[in-house]
Structures are given as C-alpha cells and as structure tokens.
Design a protein around this motif. Sequence first.
Motif, PDB file in Angstrom:
ATOM      1  N   HIS A 138     -29.121  91.307 -10.395  1.00 58.91           N
ATOM      2  CA  HIS A 138     -29.916  92.430  -9.891  1.00 58.91           C
ATOM      3  C   HIS A 138     -29.248  93.747 -10.244  1.00 58.91           C
ATOM      4  O   HIS A 138     -28.023  93.887 -10.154  1.00 58.91           O
ATOM      5  CB  HIS A 138     -30.093  92.303  -8.382  1.00 58.91           C
ATOM      6  CG  HIS A 138     -31.149  93.211  -7.839  1.00 58.91           C
ATOM      7  ND1 HIS A 138     -32.416  93.288  -8.390  1.00 58.91           N
ATOM      8  CD2 HIS A 138     -31.133  94.088  -6.796  1.00 58.91           C
ATOM      9  CE1 HIS A 138     -33.131  94.164  -7.706  1.00 58.91           C
ATOM     10  NE2 HIS A 138     -32.382  94.663  -6.742  1.00 58.91           N
ATOM     11  N   ARG A 139     -30.066  94.707 -10.661  1.00 57.69           N
ATOM     12  CA  ARG A 139     -29.548  95.992 -11.104  1.00 57.69           C
ATOM     13  C   ARG A 139     -30.493  97.103 -10.704  1.00 57.69           C
ATOM     14  O   ARG A 139     -31.664  96.875 -10.408  1.00 57.69           O
ATOM     15  CB  ARG A 139     -29.343  95.990 -12.633  1.00 57.69           C
ATOM     16  CG  ARG A 139     -30.624  95.819 -13.421  1.00 57.69           C
ATOM     17  CD  ARG A 139     -30.368  95.592 -14.913  1.00 57.69           C
ATOM     18  NE  ARG A 139     -29.594  96.652 -15.511  1.00 57.69           N
ATOM     19  CZ  ARG A 139     -30.114  97.808 -15.927  1.00 57.69           C
ATOM     20  NH1 ARG A 139     -31.409  98.037 -15.810  1.00 57.69           N
ATOM     21  NH2 ARG A 139     -29.341  98.708 -16.478  1.00 57.69           N
TER      22      ARG A 139
ATOM     23  N   HIS B 230     -30.169 106.432 -10.003  1.00 59.45           N
ATOM     24  CA  HIS B 230     -30.064 104.981  -9.987  1.00 59.45           C
ATOM     25  C   HIS B 230     -30.754 104.496  -8.717  1.00 59.45           C
ATOM     26  O   HIS B 230     -30.214 104.635  -7.615  1.00 59.45           O
ATOM     27  CB  HIS B 230     -28.601 104.544 -10.027  1.00 59.45           C
ATOM     28  CG  HIS B 230     -27.979 104.695 -11.370  1.00 59.45           C
ATOM     29  ND1 HIS B 230     -27.375 105.864 -11.788  1.00 59.45           N
ATOM     30  CD2 HIS B 230     -27.882 103.820 -12.407  1.00 59.45           C
ATOM     31  CE1 HIS B 230     -26.925 105.708 -13.020  1.00 59.45           C
ATOM     32  NE2 HIS B 230     -27.224 104.487 -13.425  1.00 59.45           N
TER      33      HIS B 230
ATOM     34  N   LEU C 213     -32.049 101.548  -6.547  1.00 59.12           N
ATOM     35  CA  LEU C 213     -31.877 100.118  -6.327  1.00 59.12           C
ATOM     36  C   LEU C 213     -32.931  99.642  -5.331  1.00 59.12           C
ATOM     37  O   LEU C 213     -32.875  99.963  -4.142  1.00 59.12           O
ATOM     38  CB  LEU C 213     -30.480  99.819  -5.787  1.00 59.12           C
ATOM     39  CG  LEU C 213     -30.121  98.336  -5.649  1.00 59.12           C
ATOM     40  CD1 LEU C 213     -30.114  97.654  -7.023  1.00 59.12           C
ATOM     41  CD2 LEU C 213     -28.779  98.168  -4.950  1.00 59.12           C
TER      42      LEU C 213
ATOM     43  N   GLU D 134     -28.091 101.623 -20.299  1.00 56.75           N
ATOM     44  CA  GLU D 134     -27.007 100.822 -20.875  1.00 56.75           C
ATOM     45  C   GLU D 134     -26.536 101.365 -22.211  1.00 56.75           C
ATOM     46  O   GLU D 134     -25.380 101.190 -22.583  1.00 56.75           O
ATOM     47  CB  GLU D 134     -27.449  99.369 -21.066  1.00 56.75           C
ATOM     48  CG  GLU D 134     -27.590  98.589 -19.776  1.00 56.75           C
ATOM     49  CD  GLU D 134     -27.894  97.130 -20.021  1.00 56.75           C
ATOM     50  OE1 GLU D 134     -27.593  96.306 -19.138  1.00 56.75           O
ATOM     51  OE2 GLU D 134     -28.442  96.793 -21.099  1.00 56.75           O
TER      52      GLU D 134
END
Length: 245
Positions: free
Chosen positions: A84-85, A101, A103, A243
Amino acid sequence: MTTPQPPYTEPSQLADSLRSTGYALLRPLDVARLAGCTLDELHTLAPGWDHLELDNYLKDGGRYRRRRHSCFIDDGQSLVQTPHRAHWQPVEYNALHGGMHRLFAPVEPSTVANPAWSRLLRALGEACSGVRGHQRWHVEAHQFRIDTADGIGRPTPEGAHRDGVDFVAVILIGRHNIKGGETRVFEADGPAGQRFTMLEPWTMLLLDDAAVIHESTPIQPTGEHGHRDTLVLTWRANAFQGEDA
C-alpha cells in the motif's frame, strides 16, 4: 436543455478511437465482453462501494467524497497488487491537490479477490498495450462515492484536468437519486469536445491522458441519499507518479 446522447464506440474501433480522438466510450455490455465477464459478474463488485472511507484531503473543505485506493503492476502476464502506498500527483496536473502525499484506505481484499476485478483490469491493460505497445503498467485503482448530503457533490473539484498518466478509465458503478454529473472531454490542444452523461452502470470512458482533458459536473440530489459511484483506473508506464520525479 437536453444532454446529448453518449457517443458510443464500437469495441472493434476501441484502439482506433483512442488514437484518433483520444477517447472511447463503451456500453456496459461491451465492457463486460471485453473483460470476459457477464454484467452480473461485474455487478458483484458494486457492494464494495458501500464501505468507502471519507476523503479527508479535500481543500475545499467538503465532506462529499468517499474513496479507497490501491496500486497494481500489470506486466502483461499477471496483475499483482503492490504494498500500500500514497497517491501523489504533481501540481501541474492537479492544481488543487497536487504535491500532496494522500494516503487513502486500500481497496478491500474481498473486492480485489473477486475474479471480475482482475479480469477487468487485465483486459483494460491489454487494450492500453494495443495502443501504446507492450508496457509494464503501473495501475492505480480509485473507488469513489460522491454524495449530496450537504446539497451538492463535486466529482472533479480540481476542474477540467489531465492525470499525468498514459491512460485513464472512468467507469460508472451507479447513480442514486441525483441529477447532474455530466462528463466533458476536450482536446488538450484544440477546440473539439464532447459532453454526455453516463447513466447505465458499467458504462466506461477510456482516455488517452496526453490527448484530452476531462471533468464531470457537480451533482445535486433528487431524493434521499443521492450519490454517484465510479471506478477510476489509471495506467502509467515505467513508474508510479512520484517514483521517477
């Protein structure tokens, strides 16, 4: 004013439509056939939308969006869920929520384990490869419920946008006691555009994200518990966003 009829694409023209106009719109039965499922099998995924978590990242202060999010790798042979990211987009693609970010709660294991889930995602990955060539696709899956408890819900609070990926699928799971939610697709570098409303569950809009921008208009209730459920899937070659930044 009446909403134009959806400009449906014949399944045999899916790749050509993506190349020529940047999008394709498939009828529910054609989505099921593409996935190698029946519509009833796809419908077994819908209960997962009753267990979404509140999106606490909305910068407009709204509480109208619930969601879950998970990531997968599709190498052309299998679909594998990643650890999970967080979901991340640059501000160039999402001026409202970019650079954060975020989540979210993951897609429930029972949904991912449903055979219709992997069949659908794998089939759409193959369709993307049919346009762009074989890739190791980084797939993000977003379950959304937009509700009208506060009087209005915004499917795309960031406005007309691109997602910063290669392909995007917007699949209608269901509508309940609402009006609005018109889908709009525009050329990224030109004047042409289309607008229509997806009404039937499992209608799917597949987009070449570099070629078009898209949005959905706000929804309003016509009765109690008005909401609109969608599954948004994205495919990106080489890496998930962030990434390779």
